[in-house]
Scaffold this active site. Structure first.
Site, PDB file in Angstrom:
ATOM      1  N   GLY A   1       6.479   6.305   7.870  1.00 13.90           N
ATOM      2  CA  GLY A   1       5.639   7.487   7.699  1.00 13.90           C
ATOM      3  C   GLY A   1       5.695   8.356   8.932  1.00 13.90           C
ATOM      4  N   GLY A   2       4.606   9.072   9.188  1.00 12.52           N
ATOM      5  CA  GLY A   2       4.567  10.016  10.301  1.00 12.52           C
ATOM      6  C   GLY A   2       4.338   9.322  11.644  1.00 12.52           C
TER       7      GLY A   2
ATOM      8  N   CYS B   1      13.616  11.566   6.316  1.00 13.20           N
ATOM      9  CA  CYS B   1      13.527  11.360   7.770  1.00 13.20           C
ATOM     10  C   CYS B   1      14.885  11.599   8.415  1.00 13.20           C
ATOM     11  CB  CYS B   1      12.951  10.001   8.103  1.00 13.20           C
ATOM     12  SG  CYS B   1      13.644   8.689   7.140  1.00 13.20           S
TER      13      CYS B   1
ATOM     14  N   LYS C   1       0.884  -1.179   0.000  1.00 12.36           N
ATOM     15  CA  LYS C   1       0.000   0.000   0.000  1.00 12.36           C
ATOM     16  C   LYS C   1       0.919   1.225   0.000  1.00 12.36           C
ATOM     17  CE  LYS C   1      -2.375   3.471   1.587  1.00 12.36           C
ATOM     18  NZ  LYS C   1      -1.897   4.556   0.743  1.00 12.36           N
TER      19      LYS C   1
ATOM     20  N   GLU D   1       9.122   2.893  11.082  1.00 16.48           N
ATOM     21  CA  GLU D   1      10.215   3.811  10.758  1.00 16.48           C
ATOM     22  C   GLU D   1       9.596   5.197  10.663  1.00 16.48           C
ATOM     23  OE1 GLU D   1      13.568   4.231  11.043  1.00 16.48           O
ATOM     24  OE2 GLU D   1      13.325   2.158  10.382  1.00 16.48           O
TER      25      GLU D   1
HETATM   26  P1  NDP Z   1       1.471   9.316   6.822  1.00 18.58           P
HETATM   27  O1  NDP Z   1       2.128   8.692   7.997  1.00 18.58           O
HETATM   28  O2  NDP Z   1       0.068   9.749   6.974  1.00 18.58           O
HETATM   29  O3  NDP Z   1       1.502   8.307   5.573  1.00 18.58           O
HETATM   30  C1  NDP Z   1       2.422   7.264   5.406  1.00 18.58           C
HETATM   31  C2  NDP Z   1       1.719   6.048   4.779  1.00 18.58           C
HETATM   32  O4  NDP Z   1       0.705   5.578   5.672  1.00 18.58           O
HETATM   33  C3  NDP Z   1       0.996   6.375   3.474  1.00 18.58           C
HETATM   34  O5  NDP Z   1       1.028   5.256   2.633  1.00 18.58           O
HETATM   35  C4  NDP Z   1      -0.432   6.626   3.948  1.00 18.58           C
HETATM   36  O6  NDP Z   1      -1.391   6.489   2.931  1.00 18.58           O
HETATM   37  C5  NDP Z   1      -0.560   5.539   4.999  1.00 18.58           C
HETATM   38  N1  NDP Z   1      -1.620   5.758   5.979  1.00 18.58           N
HETATM   39  C6  NDP Z   1      -2.244   6.913   6.298  1.00 18.58           C
HETATM   40  N2  NDP Z   1      -3.182   6.687   7.250  1.00 18.58           N
HETATM   41  C7  NDP Z   1      -3.148   5.376   7.534  1.00 18.58           C
HETATM   42  C8  NDP Z   1      -3.867   4.536   8.430  1.00 18.58           C
HETATM   43  N3  NDP Z   1      -4.820   5.017   9.232  1.00 18.58           N
HETATM   44  N4  NDP Z   1      -3.571   3.220   8.479  1.00 18.58           N
HETATM   45  C9  NDP Z   1      -2.593   2.707   7.702  1.00 18.58           C
HETATM   46  N5  NDP Z   1      -1.882   3.449   6.810  1.00 18.58           N
HETATM   47  C10 NDP Z   1      -2.146   4.767   6.739  1.00 18.58           C
HETATM   48  O7  NDP Z   1       2.383  10.474   6.344  1.00 18.58           O
HETATM   49  P2  NDP Z   1       2.020  11.728   5.421  1.00 18.58           P
HETATM   50  O8  NDP Z   1       2.304  11.365   4.036  1.00 18.58           O
HETATM   51  O9  NDP Z   1       0.638  12.240   5.709  1.00 18.58           O
HETATM   52  O10 NDP Z   1       3.065  12.759   5.983  1.00 18.58           O
HETATM   53  C11 NDP Z   1       2.819  13.364   7.244  1.00 18.58           C
HETATM   54  C12 NDP Z   1       4.126  13.566   7.961  1.00 18.58           C
HETATM   55  O11 NDP Z   1       4.738  12.306   8.260  1.00 18.58           O
HETATM   56  C13 NDP Z   1       5.203  14.315   7.186  1.00 18.58           C
HETATM   57  O12 NDP Z   1       5.019  15.671   7.173  1.00 18.58           O
HETATM   58  C14 NDP Z   1       6.417  13.871   7.928  1.00 18.58           C
HETATM   59  O13 NDP Z   1       6.554  14.610   9.116  1.00 18.58           O
HETATM   60  C15 NDP Z   1       6.133  12.444   8.259  1.00 18.58           C
HETATM   61  N6  NDP Z   1       6.730  11.512   7.287  1.00 18.58           N
HETATM   62  C16 NDP Z   1       7.832  10.824   7.638  1.00 18.58           C
HETATM   63  C17 NDP Z   1       8.441   9.995   6.730  1.00 18.58           C
HETATM   64  C18 NDP Z   1       9.648   9.224   7.064  1.00 18.58           C
HETATM   65  O14 NDP Z   1      10.399   8.879   6.167  1.00 18.58           O
HETATM   66  N7  NDP Z   1       9.868   8.888   8.318  1.00 18.58           N
HETATM   67  C19 NDP Z   1       7.949   9.857   5.369  1.00 18.58           C
HETATM   68  C20 NDP Z   1       6.742  10.600   5.113  1.00 18.58           C
HETATM   69  C21 NDP Z   1       6.178  11.379   6.045  1.00 18.58           C
HETATM   70  P3  NDP Z   1      -1.932   7.790   2.147  1.00 18.58           P
HETATM   71  O15 NDP Z   1      -0.778   8.353   1.418  1.00 18.58           O
HETATM   72  O16 NDP Z   1      -2.983   7.250   1.268  1.00 18.58           O
HETATM   73  O17 NDP Z   1      -2.461   8.722   3.203  1.00 18.58           O
END
Ligand code: NDP
Length: 495
Positions: free
Chosen positions: A229-230, A285, A176, A251
């Site tokens: 992700g976040g 990150c 995903k 991560e």
């Molecule tokens: P998210 O954590 O929301 O998204 C990361 C992934 O999780 C995407 O594939 C997203 O899908 C998916 N996701 C979102 N909601 C859910 C859920 N409830 N259950 C399971 N999966 C989910 O990050 P964002 O893209 O919104 O970015 C927000 C912040 O996160 C950034 O500003 C940054 O601070 C941080 N971030 C950190 C990263 C890292 O490398 N550590 C990388 C990216 C972001 P979808 O895209 O469809 O929402």
């Protein structure tokens, strides 16, 4: 959306567009141009993908790991062959400059090749028994169906870090991707398809995280979740996964410091902070978001930094002369501008940038200026992850003060110190609270054969990449082989 290429889900070896599905598009953050249209997957699509992965699991598990490795080598070959084309897709969909777009794909190639080699290792241990004629060992076994949930900032590298490691261990995968970079995800999956991945072994479900991600996290047949992700989303995934006792690998973010000591090679440290803070528009990150300067070099180094930034080229990320492209999305732009407003309200001194670039082609995209604030430790911009091209600069009295500031945040991913003093460098390696420490190099620059991950709110203890990547995706089975022809009782039989 006339003219926009429509892409399907990849389930059980077939690209499909379920009847009646809604669609979403991705856009170039530099130009606003539509790049593709994708299925907005529903929970039932995620469930079908899990069912396909579960069906494919026994045969893939039983495929010898070196054979699984051969498939990965073919994936690497496809990616290498298409590196330039996919690198451009990365740049067009995510906004990083073209050298970094190619680098994203190269990292994917490197890791897939590295994991192919792991197919000839996947080592367990042999351990002596306390009993006669008894042989003990551990073997690694796959977990089953794995969900890989990935972000947009490394849209080909991070998916491959997860997918290739999961596959070499014998798991099957539902992928995903971040919705922002769905076209990159399609390119990744096509490479596996072209390499001959058996039906159901790798499945792709695009669609909203709150729907598709949620369904995967909640599905009882998904035994492991690998998430980048976040922090807020990661915490939610962790809690929900824990309810079914799933293995959840996280991560998450960083607030990574670069310390520059008074004996540092300043020109070298300058190159480091420019790359670390503004590479990928600060959306890594591991990005350098804090610059901690020894007070004796503070004024001199800040002046050097500002002089270089005055020549920094923000613009078209496909132009090789550009230093920094746009941020990845309207949401990212909004978040960064909000933090800039917070920095002003907290009394931070704006030393450079601080605005959205406007006029001409800039009006079509999400272009921000590289931004530098002088601030004091404790301000929100000095402690919270911004994930954009905003650098907080702080003054430290001495080494101890610098390390205290560096460690006093909720994250612990990457860290860096510039010094010529070997004792101090080794102290920093020991004392910086981070999963990664660089000496005389910037906070960014992961290599696939080394473990990657962090402490504190950066994750939950696991590591990706390196040979330890397989820990995330395997169960250890302990095996006892008794060739004594007697019932032998551990701890009880006479010694
Ligand atoms: P998210 O954590 O929301 O998204 C990361 C992934 O999780 C995407 O594939 C997203 O899908 C998916 N996701 C979102 N909601 C859910 C859920 N409830 N259950 C399971 N999966 C989910 O990050 P964002 O893209 O919104 O970015 C927000 C912040 O996160 C950034 O500003 C940054 O601070 C941080 N971030 C950190 C990263 C890292 O490398 N550590 C990388 C990216 C972001 P979808 O895209 O469809 O929402």
């Amino acid at each position: 959306m006339p003219g926009t290429t429509q892409h399907g889900l990849f389930i059980d070896g077939t690209w499909e567009s379920p009847a009646g599905s809604a669609r979403f598009v991705t856009r170039n953050p530099a130009t606003g141009e539509e790049l593709g249209s994708f299925v907005s997957g529903r929970a039932e699509d995620a469930n079908r993908a899990v069912a396909a992965a579960a069906r494919a699991f026994p045969a893939w598990r039983d495929t010898p790991a070196p054979k699984r490795g051969e498939l990965l080598l073919r994936v690497a070959e496809v990616l290498r062959h298409r590196k330039e084309e996919i690198g451009r897709v990365v740049t067009m969909e995510m906004g990083k400059v073209i050298a970094e777009g190619r680098g994203d794909v190269q990292e994917a190639i490197d890791f897939v090749e590295y994991m192919a080699g792991e197919g000839r290792r996947l080592a367990g241990e042999t351990i002596p028994s306390e009993l006669y004629r008894k042989f003990c060992m551990t073997v690694r076994q796959p977990k089953g169906v794995v969900a890989c949930i990935t972000p947009w900032n490394f849209p080909t590298a991070i998916p491959n870090w997860k997918i290739a490691a999961a596959l070499i261990c014998g798991n099957t995968v539902v992928f995903k991707p971040a919705s922002n970079t769905a076209l990159c995800a399609v390119e990744v999956v096509r490479a596996y398809e072209e390499a001959g991945i058996p039906a159901g072994v790798l499945n792709l479900v695009t669609g909203p995280g709150g729907v598709v991600g949620n369904a995967l996290v909640s599905h009882p047949k998904v035994r492991a979740i690998s998430f980048t992700g976040g922090v807020e989303t990661g915490r939610d995934v962790y809690v929900r996964g824990a309810q079914q006792l799933k293995m959840v690998h996280l991560e998450l973010g960083g607030k990574n410091p670069q310390i520059v000591m008074d004996d540092a090679n300043l020109p070298l440290a300058l190159e480091g902070v420019l790359f670390g803070a503004f590479g990928t528009s600060g959306q890594r990150c591991t990005a350098t978001s804090r610059l901690i300067l020894h007070e004796k070099v503070y004024d001199e180094f800040l002046a050097m930094l500002l002089e270089r930034l005055a020549k920094f080229r923000v613009g078209d990320p496909l132009d090789p002369a550009t230093d920094m492209g746009p941020v990845a999305s309207a949401d990212q732009e909004k978040k960064v501008l909000e933090y800039i407003a917070i920095a002003h309200s907290e009394g931070g001194r704006l030393a450079f940038g601080g605005k959205k670039r406007t006029g001409g082609a800039f009006d079509r995209g999400f272009f921000l200026e590289p931004t530098v604030f002088e601030t004091s430790h404790g301000s929100r911009i000095s402690k919270e992850e911004i994930f954009g091209p905003v650098l907080s600069v702080m003054k430290a009295r001495d080494y101890e003060d610098a390390v205290r500031i560096a460690n006093d945040v909720d994250y612990g991913l990457s860290s860096s110190i510039y010094t010529k003093d070997v004792n101090r460098a080794f102290r920093a390696v020991q004392e910086l609270e981070a999963g990664i420490t660089y000496v005389n190099a910037p906070t960014i620059g992961a290599e696939v054969q080394l473990p990657f991950g962090g402490v504190k709110n950066t994750g939950n203890g696991g590591r990706e990449a390196g040979s330890v990547a397989i820990e995330e995706f395997t169960e250890i089975k302990t095996v006892f082989l008794d060739f004594s022809n007697h019932l032998q009782k551990a701890q009880i039989d006479p010694r």
